[in-house]
Write a protein that holds these residues in place. Structure first.
Motif, PDB file in Angstrom:
ATOM      1  N   THR A   1      16.704 108.286  22.339  1.00 38.64           N
ATOM      2  CA  THR A   1      17.035 107.855  23.663  1.00 38.64           C
ATOM      3  C   THR A   1      17.209 108.866  24.506  1.00 38.64           C
ATOM      4  O   THR A   1      17.081 108.825  25.788  1.00 38.64           O
TER       5      THR A   1
ATOM      6  N   VAL B   1      19.670  99.135  23.948  1.00 38.86           N
ATOM      7  CA  VAL B   1      18.824  99.590  23.255  1.00 38.86           C
ATOM      8  C   VAL B   1      19.479  99.877  22.109  1.00 38.86           C
ATOM      9  O   VAL B   1      20.540 100.175  21.837  1.00 38.86           O
ATOM     10  N   GLY B   2      18.835 100.049  20.807  1.00 34.48           N
ATOM     11  CA  GLY B   2      19.220 100.520  19.730  1.00 34.48           C
ATOM     12  C   GLY B   2      19.377  99.670  18.441  1.00 34.48           C
ATOM     13  O   GLY B   2      19.204  99.982  17.229  1.00 34.48           O
TER      14      GLY B   2
ATOM     15  N   PRO C   1      19.495  94.841  17.815  1.00 35.79           N
ATOM     16  CA  PRO C   1      19.468  93.657  18.455  1.00 35.79           C
ATOM     17  C   PRO C   1      20.771  93.259  19.329  1.00 35.79           C
ATOM     18  O   PRO C   1      21.843  93.751  18.719  1.00 35.79           O
TER      19      PRO C   1
ATOM     20  N   ASP D   1      16.792  94.262  27.628  1.00 40.53           N
ATOM     21  CA  ASP D   1      16.855  94.415  26.163  1.00 40.53           C
ATOM     22  C   ASP D   1      15.625  95.188  25.692  1.00 40.53           C
ATOM     23  O   ASP D   1      14.473  94.594  25.618  1.00 40.53           O
ATOM     24  N   THR D   2      15.499  96.572  25.579  1.00 40.15           N
ATOM     25  CA  THR D   2      14.527  97.262  25.183  1.00 40.15           C
ATOM     26  C   THR D   2      14.114  97.867  23.689  1.00 40.15           C
ATOM     27  O   THR D   2      15.082  98.446  23.385  1.00 40.15           O
TER      28      THR D   2
ATOM     29  N   THR E   1      12.050 105.788  17.675  1.00 37.25           N
ATOM     30  CA  THR E   1      11.764 107.200  17.649  1.00 37.25           C
ATOM     31  C   THR E   1      10.297 107.647  17.548  1.00 37.25           C
ATOM     32  O   THR E   1       9.667 108.206  18.408  1.00 37.25           O
ATOM     33  N   GLU E   2       9.763 106.759  16.697  1.00 37.04           N
ATOM     34  CA  GLU E   2       7.989 106.992  16.747  1.00 37.04           C
ATOM     35  C   GLU E   2       7.422 106.271  17.662  1.00 37.04           C
ATOM     36  O   GLU E   2       6.044 107.071  18.087  1.00 37.04           O
TER      37      GLU E   2
ATOM     38  N   ALA F   1       5.910  98.888  12.232  1.00 42.14           N
ATOM     39  CA  ALA F   1       7.190  99.256  12.744  1.00 42.14           C
ATOM     40  C   ALA F   1       8.367  99.163  11.845  1.00 42.14           C
ATOM     41  O   ALA F   1       9.319 100.146  11.933  1.00 42.14           O
TER      42      ALA F   1
ATOM     43  N   ASN G   1      20.810 100.101  10.347  1.00 43.40           N
ATOM     44  CA  ASN G   1      21.129 100.480  11.743  1.00 43.40           C
ATOM     45  C   ASN G   1      22.644 100.327  11.784  1.00 43.40           C
ATOM     46  O   ASN G   1      23.134  99.410  12.110  1.00 43.40           O
TER      47      ASN G   1
ATOM     48  N   ARG H   1      20.037 105.031  13.011  1.00 41.77           N
ATOM     49  CA  ARG H   1      19.166 104.802  11.733  1.00 41.77           C
ATOM     50  C   ARG H   1      19.797 105.642  10.753  1.00 41.77           C
ATOM     51  O   ARG H   1      19.638 106.810  10.868  1.00 41.77           O
TER      52      ARG H   1
END
Ligand code: 6R9
Length: 662
Positions: A319, A394-395, A397, A419-420, A424-425, A508, A531, A536
């Motif tokens: 991020t 982010v990160g 839910p 809410d994004t 990383t991928e 994912a 998480n 992660r």
């Protein structure tokens, strides 16, 4: 809690609340509803237009080459310099005096404003200094720094000379650092004497020294003096260590950026996978910069002339790469960069920063929002945060209560919450509301943004109907997608592209559901990745750390739901014969010792919330650990179906033995 908030929260449990975009925002929005259809009709044309937002030295001949799928090439034949795009071009356009970074150190009053012109000079100096230290295009440079301007400067200096950087989070231990240095063969490490955390100076340089005893790849260490703390008697090696203020401050501010191929590696970011070894996620230059800058502009409805943006992430995570360094700076915005912890020296520190700098767009993680919720609204209520117009999450839910609290208490009920969902991928935001278009629904990341195609599928890869759950997939390639796992193409194919090989979907690793409107709710990982506070961690990574301790014979780690951190690490260990009752250590002391060991091996974020010493682990007849049952115990539930266990009495022993834990 105000009556209104209490009422809102109560309602939420019963109904789907919708928050329509504010009319003014919708009218002036960067992206409108028709973008979805336009992008769906001509996806490559859409991404070609998005790429026009950047300055290219040579334009591309082909938007996407997917002929060697899943190895993608975007903007084939195009050439550009990422640092030029983030810095120089703003100066050339006459915006050199504009503040790029309002840096706020943790000690109060320790601040610095850096204009784009100053940033250009500093990046050029650092590029010259790195070149003088022997770094050439293609060489890897590791960055192990606190949240100080030099971190941003170093990343951009690396990009400028085409040396892929790998930023290692300052909270990681020497061992974790060493394995990353070794995996990507980093030639140079840029670090600092230390950084400030909760009012005290905490050392960084000694971890680099220790890491260097475990790998011999590093040739030079460039050290920023941040805290001025004593490096100790053996804390300096003249053959290797170089002070930043000696090497960089004296370097020339003139540096001509070279254009690199669009597919030239930009950086490697390590992230946890399902096996013990972290994966080096490789991002390349053109597609990544298009993805991060386009999404930053679209999802936050960025108005670079007037917005003051703040993302609270650490640059040690993706991020920070996409939404502190590359996206925002490519877009030429003014942003806040904060060194410290949210509540240091007082609980209102973040809100004070928002008020002081007139922050308009604020991007943070649910774990932070939940911890502020616990303190109550009285603290944020003391600050004037009327400048805010968009909030992001982010990160992990975001639970509806946290979403509503965030919107109400921080956003004064004016601000859309985006809410994004991304990884990383994926390099950039994939699923998110658009603030001027989407009616927000607390708890849902809503739909894929224009240009991105995602779905929820069943075991066979069929799209599930509305109202059902399954696996989250991305169904077509996108510019900022990872290109491979550093040094391991096969693992890249196996991890992301083999689960739905027939369909050619990117897997994912998250479970998700589509609600009755077809909107996506991301539910969390379906693999052995946890998480914790938006970070992660892999269960196997922590298990390997535990079994590397001489007292541990076997271990199993699960992520248990935690009200503060989303998930927390819970470990079960079987001790080696003789480790219990041997000598003067009791169980409690052993647990403490193991906990410290994990902290040392990986870092404080991996420290288990609880370690239980057990006589056996629940295994199937084929020897697979049944984590589901361990999760039941960790979350205090009645233990589920044990019929596939080789020895079903084991769960009784484990449930009964919970006393020995921290
Ligand atoms: C950007 C980032 C990725 C994992 C991802 C998912 C979780 C991230 C989320 C979310 C639900 C969101 N995640 N954003 N889950 N809603 N808005 O966090 O990258 O560190 O690689 O983590 O985080 O499980 O798969 P990364």
């Amino acid at each position: 809690m105000s009556d209104q908030t209490a009422e809102t929260l109560a309602n939420l449990l019963k109904e789907d609340r919708r928050f329509e975009p504010p009319a003014e925002l919708a009218e002036a929005a960067n992206v409108t509803a028709d973008a979805y259809a336009a992008a769906a009709e001509d996806r490559e044309g859409f991404w070609a237009a998005a790429a026009e937002r950047l300055s290219w030295d040579t334009t591309w001949d082909q938007v996407l080459d997917w002929s060697n799928a899943p190895f993608a090439k975007w903007y084939v034949g195009g050439r550009l310099n990422a640092a030029y795009n983030c810095v120089d071009r703003h100066v050339e356009a006459g915006r050199g005096d504009k503040v790029a970074i309002h840096w706020v150190g943790e000690p109060e009053g320790d601040t610095r404003d850096i204009t784009y012109a100053q940033l250009k000079d500093e990046v050029s100096q650092a590029a010259n200094a790195l070149t003088a230290l022997g770094v050439r295009a293609g060489d890897r440079v590791a960055i192990y720094l606190p949240m100080i301007p030099e971190a941003v400067v170093t990343m951009l200096a690396c990009a400028r000379i085409g040396a892929p950087h790998t930023v290692v989070f300052g909270g990681f231990s020497a061992d974790a650092l060493a394995s990353r240095l070794d995996d990507c063969q980093a030639k140079v490490v840029v670090t600092a004497d230390g950084g400030y955390r909760r009012g005290t100076a905490s050392a960084l340089k000694p971890a680099v020294d220790e890491a260097r005893t475990k790998t011999d790849v590093v040739e030079k260490v460039l050290v920023v003096r941040r805290t001025g703390q004593d490096l100790g008697e053996n804390g300096w090696d003249d053959a290797v260590d170089v002070w930043w203020h000696d090497a960089v401050d004296s370097a020339s501010t003139e540096h001509t950026p070279e254009a690199f191929d669009a597919e030239h590696p930009l950086y490697v970011m390590y992230t946890s996978g399902t096996t013990g070894k972290p994966k080096g996620i490789l991002h390349t230059t053109g597609g990544y910069l298009v993805g991060s800058s386009y999404t930053h502009w679209a999802v936050f409805d960025l108005k670079p002339e007037t917005d003051v943006y703040w993302c609270t992430a650490d640059i040690g995570w993706v991020t920070g790469h996409s939404y502190i360094v590359y996206g925002p700076l490519a877009n030429g915005v003014t942003q806040v960069l904060y060194e410290g912890t949210p509540d240091s020296p007082e609980p209102g520190r973040w809100w004070k920063i928002i008020a002081d700098y007139g922050v308009t767009i604020f991007y943070t993680a649910p774990t932070a929002i939940r911890s502020f919720m616990k303190q109550g609204h009285e603290v944020p209520d003391r600050f004037d945060m009327s400048s805010l117009r968009i909030l992001g999450s982010v990160g992990e839910p975001i639970n509806p209560e946290a979403y509503v609290w965030y919107r109400h208490v921080i956003g004064g009920d004016r601000t859309p919450v985006v809410d994004t969902w991304w990884q990383t991928e994926t390099g950039a935001i994939m699923i998110s509301p658009l603030p001027g278009v989407t009616a927000g629904k607390p708890g849902s990341a809503m739909t894929a943004i224009p240009g991105i195609e995602a779905d929820v599928v069943d075991d066979e890869g069929n799209s599930v109907p509305n109202g059902s759950g399954g696996y989250l997939v991305v169904t077509s390639p996108w510019p900022s997608m990872l290109r491979t796992i550093w040094g391991d193409d096969q693992r890249y194919v196996d991890t992301y592209w083999s689960r739905f090989k027939a369909q050619g979907y990117y897997f994912a690793g998250d479970g998700a559901k589509k609600d009755d409107d077809g909107d996506i709710w991301v539910l969390g990982r379906v693999d052995d990745v946890m998480n914790v506070s938006g970070h992660r961690l892999s269960t196997t990574e922590i298990e390997s750390a535990l079994v590397s301790h001489p007292k541990v014979a076997e271990s199993a780690v699960v992520g248990a739901t935690d009200p503060d951190t989303g998930q927390a690490v819970v470990a079960y260990v079987i001790l080696r014969d003789g480790a219990v009752g041997d000598g003067d250590l009791d169980d409690r002391a052993i647990v403490r010792e193991l906990s410290d060991h994990v902290r040392k091996e990986i870092g404080p974020i991996a420290k288990p919330r609880q370690i239980m010493i057990v006589p056996e682990l629940p295994k199937t007849r084929s020897g697979k650990i049944m984590r589901r049952l361990l999760r039941d115990v960790a979350e205090g539930r009645v233990v589920g179906d044990t019929t596939t266990l080789a020895d079903s009495s084991i769960m009784d022993l484990i449930s009964a033995g919970q006393a020995t834990s921290t």
